[in-house]
Design a protein around this motif. Structure first.
Motif, PDB file in Angstrom:
ATOM      1  N   SER A 198       0.708  -1.015   0.035  1.00 28.71           N
ATOM      2  CA  SER A 198      -0.330  -0.097  -0.087  1.00 28.71           C
ATOM      3  C   SER A 198       0.838   1.227   0.258  1.00 28.71           C
ATOM      4  O   SER A 198       0.067   2.454  -0.490  1.00 28.71           O
ATOM      5  N   LEU A 199       1.889   1.350   0.991  1.00 29.17           N
ATOM      6  CA  LEU A 199       2.551   2.484   0.506  1.00 29.17           C
ATOM      7  C   LEU A 199       3.669   2.792  -0.936  1.00 29.17           C
ATOM      8  O   LEU A 199       3.920   3.991  -1.137  1.00 29.17           O
ATOM      9  N   LEU A 200       3.419   1.576  -1.513  1.00 28.04           N
ATOM     10  CA  LEU A 200       4.169   1.494  -3.043  1.00 28.04           C
ATOM     11  C   LEU A 200       3.219   2.457  -3.634  1.00 28.04           C
ATOM     12  O   LEU A 200       3.081   2.828  -4.518  1.00 28.04           O
ATOM     13  N   ALA A 201       2.285   1.661  -3.491  1.00 26.23           N
ATOM     14  CA  ALA A 201       0.962   2.539  -4.299  1.00 26.23           C
ATOM     15  C   ALA A 201       0.475   3.518  -3.957  1.00 26.23           C
ATOM     16  O   ALA A 201       0.654   4.746  -5.238  1.00 26.23           O
ATOM     17  N   ALA A 202       0.437   4.193  -2.570  1.00 28.13           N
ATOM     18  CA  ALA A 202       0.448   5.762  -2.296  1.00 28.13           C
ATOM     19  C   ALA A 202       1.476   6.450  -2.776  1.00 28.13           C
ATOM     20  O   ALA A 202       0.932   7.533  -3.635  1.00 28.13           O
ATOM     21  N   ILE A 203       2.471   5.937  -2.688  1.00 25.94           N
ATOM     22  CA  ILE A 203       3.886   7.129  -4.095  1.00 25.94           C
ATOM     23  C   ILE A 203       3.531   7.824  -5.112  1.00 25.94           C
ATOM     24  O   ILE A 203       3.628   8.586  -6.214  1.00 25.94           O
ATOM     25  N   GLU A 204       3.021   5.484  -5.532  1.00 30.71           N
ATOM     26  CA  GLU A 204       2.408   5.865  -7.251  1.00 30.71           C
ATOM     27  C   GLU A 204       1.682   6.331  -7.115  1.00 30.71           C
ATOM     28  O   GLU A 204       1.695   7.374  -8.471  1.00 30.71           O
ATOM     29  N   VAL A 205       0.276   7.067  -6.129  1.00 30.42           N
ATOM     30  CA  VAL A 205      -0.983   7.807  -7.046  1.00 30.42           C
ATOM     31  C   VAL A 205      -0.520   8.677  -6.396  1.00 30.42           C
ATOM     32  O   VAL A 205      -0.906  10.102  -7.349  1.00 30.42           O
ATOM     33  N   ALA A 206       0.377   9.438  -5.284  1.00 32.22           N
ATOM     34  CA  ALA A 206       0.531  10.546  -5.302  1.00 32.22           C
ATOM     35  C   ALA A 206       1.918  11.500  -6.239  1.00 32.22           C
ATOM     36  O   ALA A 206       1.289  12.278  -6.685  1.00 32.22           O
ATOM     37  N   PHE A 207       2.184  10.567  -6.420  1.00 30.57           N
ATOM     38  CA  PHE A 207       3.401  10.757  -8.034  1.00 30.57           C
ATOM     39  C   PHE A 207       2.189  11.168  -9.273  1.00 30.57           C
ATOM     40  O   PHE A 207       2.488  12.470  -9.558  1.00 30.57           O
ATOM     41  N   GLU A 208       1.179  10.523  -9.594  1.00 32.06           N
ATOM     42  CA  GLU A 208       0.237  10.624 -10.126  1.00 32.06           C
ATOM     43  C   GLU A 208      -0.253  12.927  -9.821  1.00 32.06           C
ATOM     44  O   GLU A 208      -0.511  13.077 -11.367  1.00 32.06           O
ATOM     45  N   LEU A 209      -0.508  12.418  -9.185  1.00 29.30           N
ATOM     46  CA  LEU A 209      -1.258  13.358  -9.403  1.00 29.30           C
ATOM     47  C   LEU A 209      -0.891  14.710  -8.931  1.00 29.30           C
ATOM     48  O   LEU A 209      -1.531  15.714  -9.064  1.00 29.30           O
ATOM     49  N   MET A 210       0.344  14.544  -8.160  1.00 26.28           N
ATOM     50  CA  MET A 210       1.144  15.488  -7.580  1.00 26.28           C
ATOM     51  C   MET A 210       2.071  16.793  -9.265  1.00 26.28           C
ATOM     52  O   MET A 210       1.392  17.187  -9.352  1.00 26.28           O
ATOM     53  N   THR A 211       1.936  15.082 -10.112  1.00 23.15           N
ATOM     54  CA  THR A 211       2.671  15.590 -11.357  1.00 23.15           C
ATOM     55  C   THR A 211       0.986  16.412 -12.549  1.00 23.15           C
ATOM     56  O   THR A 211       1.332  17.249 -13.026  1.00 23.15           O
ATOM     57  N   LYS A 212       0.133  16.275 -11.917  1.00 21.27           N
ATOM     58  CA  LYS A 212      -1.591  16.757 -12.861  1.00 21.27           C
ATOM     59  C   LYS A 212      -1.403  17.645 -12.057  1.00 21.27           C
ATOM     60  O   LYS A 212      -2.325  18.146 -12.699  1.00 21.27           O
ATOM     61  N   ALA A 213      -1.666  18.005 -11.340  1.00 27.16           N
ATOM     62  CA  ALA A 213      -1.707  19.710 -10.468  1.00 27.16           C
ATOM     63  C   ALA A 213      -0.861  20.301 -10.816  1.00 27.16           C
ATOM     64  O   ALA A 213      -0.775  21.710 -10.034  1.00 27.16           O
ATOM     65  N   GLY A 214       0.722  20.122 -11.523  1.00 25.72           N
ATOM     66  CA  GLY A 214       1.469  21.456 -11.260  1.00 25.72           C
ATOM     67  C   GLY A 214       2.886  20.847 -10.931  1.00 25.72           C
ATOM     68  O   GLY A 214       3.298  22.203 -11.028  1.00 25.72           O
ATOM     69  N   VAL A 215       3.414  19.632  -9.710  1.00 30.12           N
ATOM     70  CA  VAL A 215       4.083  20.061  -9.384  1.00 30.12           C
ATOM     71  C   VAL A 215       5.972  19.607 -10.713  1.00 30.12           C
ATOM     72  O   VAL A 215       5.148  18.350 -11.526  1.00 30.12           O
ATOM     73  N   PRO A 216       6.412  20.148 -10.270  1.00 24.18           N
ATOM     74  CA  PRO A 216       7.225  19.304 -10.839  1.00 24.18           C
ATOM     75  C   PRO A 216       7.785  17.479 -10.491  1.00 24.18           C
ATOM     76  O   PRO A 216       7.795  17.320  -9.865  1.00 24.18           O
ATOM     77  N   GLN A 217       8.174  17.042 -11.632  1.00 20.56           N
ATOM     78  CA  GLN A 217       8.025  15.555 -11.480  1.00 20.56           C
ATOM     79  C   GLN A 217       9.196  14.976 -10.637  1.00 20.56           C
ATOM     80  O   GLN A 217       9.343  14.860  -9.400  1.00 20.56           O
ATOM     81  N   GLU A 218      10.406  15.994 -10.533  1.00 21.97           N
ATOM     82  CA  GLU A 218      11.469  15.587 -10.063  1.00 21.97           C
ATOM     83  C   GLU A 218      10.969  15.752  -8.577  1.00 21.97           C
ATOM     84  O   GLU A 218      11.700  15.326  -7.675  1.00 21.97           O
ATOM     85  N   LEU A 219      10.833  17.148  -8.259  1.00 13.65           N
ATOM     86  CA  LEU A 219      10.478  17.767  -7.078  1.00 13.65           C
ATOM     87  C   LEU A 219       9.321  16.608  -6.164  1.00 13.65           C
ATOM     88  O   LEU A 219       9.666  16.670  -5.337  1.00 13.65           O
ATOM     89  N   ALA A 220       7.841  15.973  -7.030  1.00 14.71           N
ATOM     90  CA  ALA A 220       7.579  15.202  -6.492  1.00 14.71           C
ATOM     91  C   ALA A 220       8.479  13.738  -5.950  1.00 14.71           C
ATOM     92  O   ALA A 220       7.689  13.113  -4.828  1.00 14.71           O
ATOM     93  N   ALA A 221       8.928  13.514  -6.971  1.00 14.22           N
ATOM     94  CA  ALA A 221      10.050  12.476  -5.845  1.00 14.22           C
ATOM     95  C   ALA A 221      11.090  12.584  -4.967  1.00 14.22           C
ATOM     96  O   ALA A 221      10.748  11.760  -4.107  1.00 14.22           O
ATOM     97  N   VAL A 222      11.230  14.014  -4.582  1.00 16.33           N
ATOM     98  CA  VAL A 222      12.135  14.627  -3.546  1.00 16.33           C
ATOM     99  C   VAL A 222      10.886  14.670  -1.911  1.00 16.33           C
ATOM    100  O   VAL A 222      11.173  14.349  -0.954  1.00 16.33           O
ATOM    101  N   GLU A 223       9.898  14.938  -2.284  1.00 17.82           N
ATOM    102  CA  GLU A 223       8.774  15.576  -1.099  1.00 17.82           C
ATOM    103  C   GLU A 223       8.634  13.649  -1.035  1.00 17.82           C
ATOM    104  O   GLU A 223       7.721  13.516   0.141  1.00 17.82           O
ATOM    105  N   LEU A 224       8.279  12.483  -2.060  1.00 17.21           N
ATOM    106  CA  LEU A 224       7.403  11.491  -1.641  1.00 17.21           C
ATOM    107  C   LEU A 224       8.349  10.692  -1.046  1.00 17.21           C
ATOM    108  O   LEU A 224       8.442   9.849  -0.408  1.00 17.21           O
ATOM    109  N   TYR A 225       9.992  11.085  -1.480  1.00 10.87           N
ATOM    110  CA  TYR A 225      11.015  10.048  -0.555  1.00 10.87           C
ATOM    111  C   TYR A 225      12.286  10.061  -1.135  1.00 10.87           C
ATOM    112  O   TYR A 225      12.853   9.117  -0.039  1.00 10.87           O
ATOM    113  N   GLY A 226      12.545  11.158  -1.791  1.00 11.99           N
ATOM    114  CA  GLY A 226      13.570  11.749  -1.907  1.00 11.99           C
ATOM    115  C   GLY A 226      14.406  12.111  -1.152  1.00 11.99           C
ATOM    116  O   GLY A 226      15.603  11.984  -0.858  1.00 11.99           O
TER     117      GLY A 226
END
Length: 359
Positions: free
Chosen positions: A231-259
């Motif tokens: 569920s953690l892996l799925a949550a990271i994937e879903v959060a990444f998808e929604l973040m980027t759709k909302a306008g967050v840069p992909q690399e920033l989304a990755a940093v925020e979620l785990y990086g």
């Protein structure tokens, strides 16, 4: 095709276990013992044979050796693992020979491969008076190992990734583990488990071991993997998808979620003060957001988790993984190809490349 069919048949035979075995649990109550020490010196004068030199087997073997114990490694000669053992200063032996020579045999093979290799290459060398130590409760819990007569069978299951077992030993730090008894012929099976845990570094600073049966360890491990980690892996994937759709840069989304490493630090805090203690150490906005939304996620996760539990208790998952291995990991490889081609994987690769380049 003949080889594949043979493996499928082996998998089916392996899974003729007592279907009620995993459903027998202990009653609720303060019955679990926690150990903070063992006596590695009990193994002095004995030969410890570590079967398997993957991430876990390598760390255990090196730690035991550096604790002053006599260690043999059993693996397929000529393999990458055997070459690595030799480079580490250990002399690898064929698995049957290592099992024959070991007074204490530590089975450190992957769960999906362990039963077949154990039956054909390890079991013949387990004579009366020896001890077998399992690094996973899974095969014993599902009845996939024929227990040898006259042999102590114990559990020592490190609750740390393979490389971390070695790294923490070298740093003088311990780690969590599970110890237990499957068959106590001599009356000293638990002492052997604790001695192996001690020699492998579990009881160094901050380390401890919880006592459990093979059934309890397997159930906790599988549910932790398939409910929490999945569920953690799925949550990271879903959060990444929604973040980027909302306008967050992909690399920033990755940093925020785990990086950033914040998720790992949160896990470390949980290990020290528990999940709710860690929550108190976060900002009010952060803590409120988690508490106010957790109930919605809990209901959705509970529905999936109930099905996962039934698949584990009923034997569907072990049957699935052994048949997957027999088929050559077709589904597993397809899942890997899918995630490695995802936008998250590509964003992560760009982030890693940027970090390597420096300022």
């Amino acid at each position: 095709m003949i080889l594949t069919l043979t493996r499928i048949e082996v998998a089916r035979r392996l899974l003729k276990y007592n279907r009620g075995l995993l459903k027998k649990g202990r009653p609720y109550g303060p019955m679990v013992r926690v150990f903070k020490q063992g006596r590695a010196e009990l193994l002095r004068g004995k030969t410890v044979a570590v079967i398997g030199y993957g991430n876990v087997g390598r760390s255990i073997a090196l730690n035991l050796r550096d604790s002053g114990l006599s260690v043999l490694v059993g693996d397929l000669l000529g393999s990458e693992y055997a070459r690595r053992a030799k480079a580490d200063g250990l002399e690898p032996r064929p698995i049957p020979e290592a099992a024959e020579l070991g007074d204490v045999v530590v089975l450190a093979l992957p769960d999906d491969a362990a039963p077949e290799i154990y039956r054909t290459e390890v079991l013949p060398g387990l004579h009366s008076g020896k001890a077998l130590v399992l690094t996973s409760g899974f095969p014993a819990a599902y009845g996939l190992l024929q227990l040898p007569g006259g042999v102590d069978v114990a559990l020592f299951v490190p609750k740390a990734p393979g490389p971390a077992i070695r790294d923490r030993y070298l740093q003088g730090r311990g780690y969590a583990a599970v110890v237990g008894v499957v068959e106590d012929v001599s009356g000293s099976a638990l002492d052997v488990a604790l001695a192996v845990a001690d020699g492998a570094g579990a009881f160094k600073q901050g380390g401890f071991a919880v006592e459990a049966s093979a059934r309890e360890e397997a159930l906790a491990d599988l549910l932790g993997e398939q409910i929490l980690k999945a569920s953690l892996l799925a949550a990271i994937e879903v959060a990444f998808e929604l973040m980027t759709k909302a306008g967050v840069p992909q690399e920033l989304a990755a940093v925020e979620l785990y990086g950033s490493g914040e998720l790992g630090e949160l896990g470390r805090l949980m290990s020290l003060v528990g999940p709710y203690g860690a929550l108190r150490l976060q900002s009010p906005v952060d803590a409120y957001g988690q508490l106010a939304r957790a109930g919605t996620y809990r209901k959705a996760i509970a529905r999936v988790a109930a099905r996962v539990l039934e698949e584990i208790l009923g034997g569907d998952f072990p049957r699935e993984i052994y048949l997957e291995r027999a088929a050559g990991y077709v589904k597993f490889n397809a899942l890997w190809r899918s995630v490695t081609a995802s936008e998250l994987a590509q964003a992560d690769a760009r982030l890693r490349a940027a970090l390597r380049q420096g300022p």
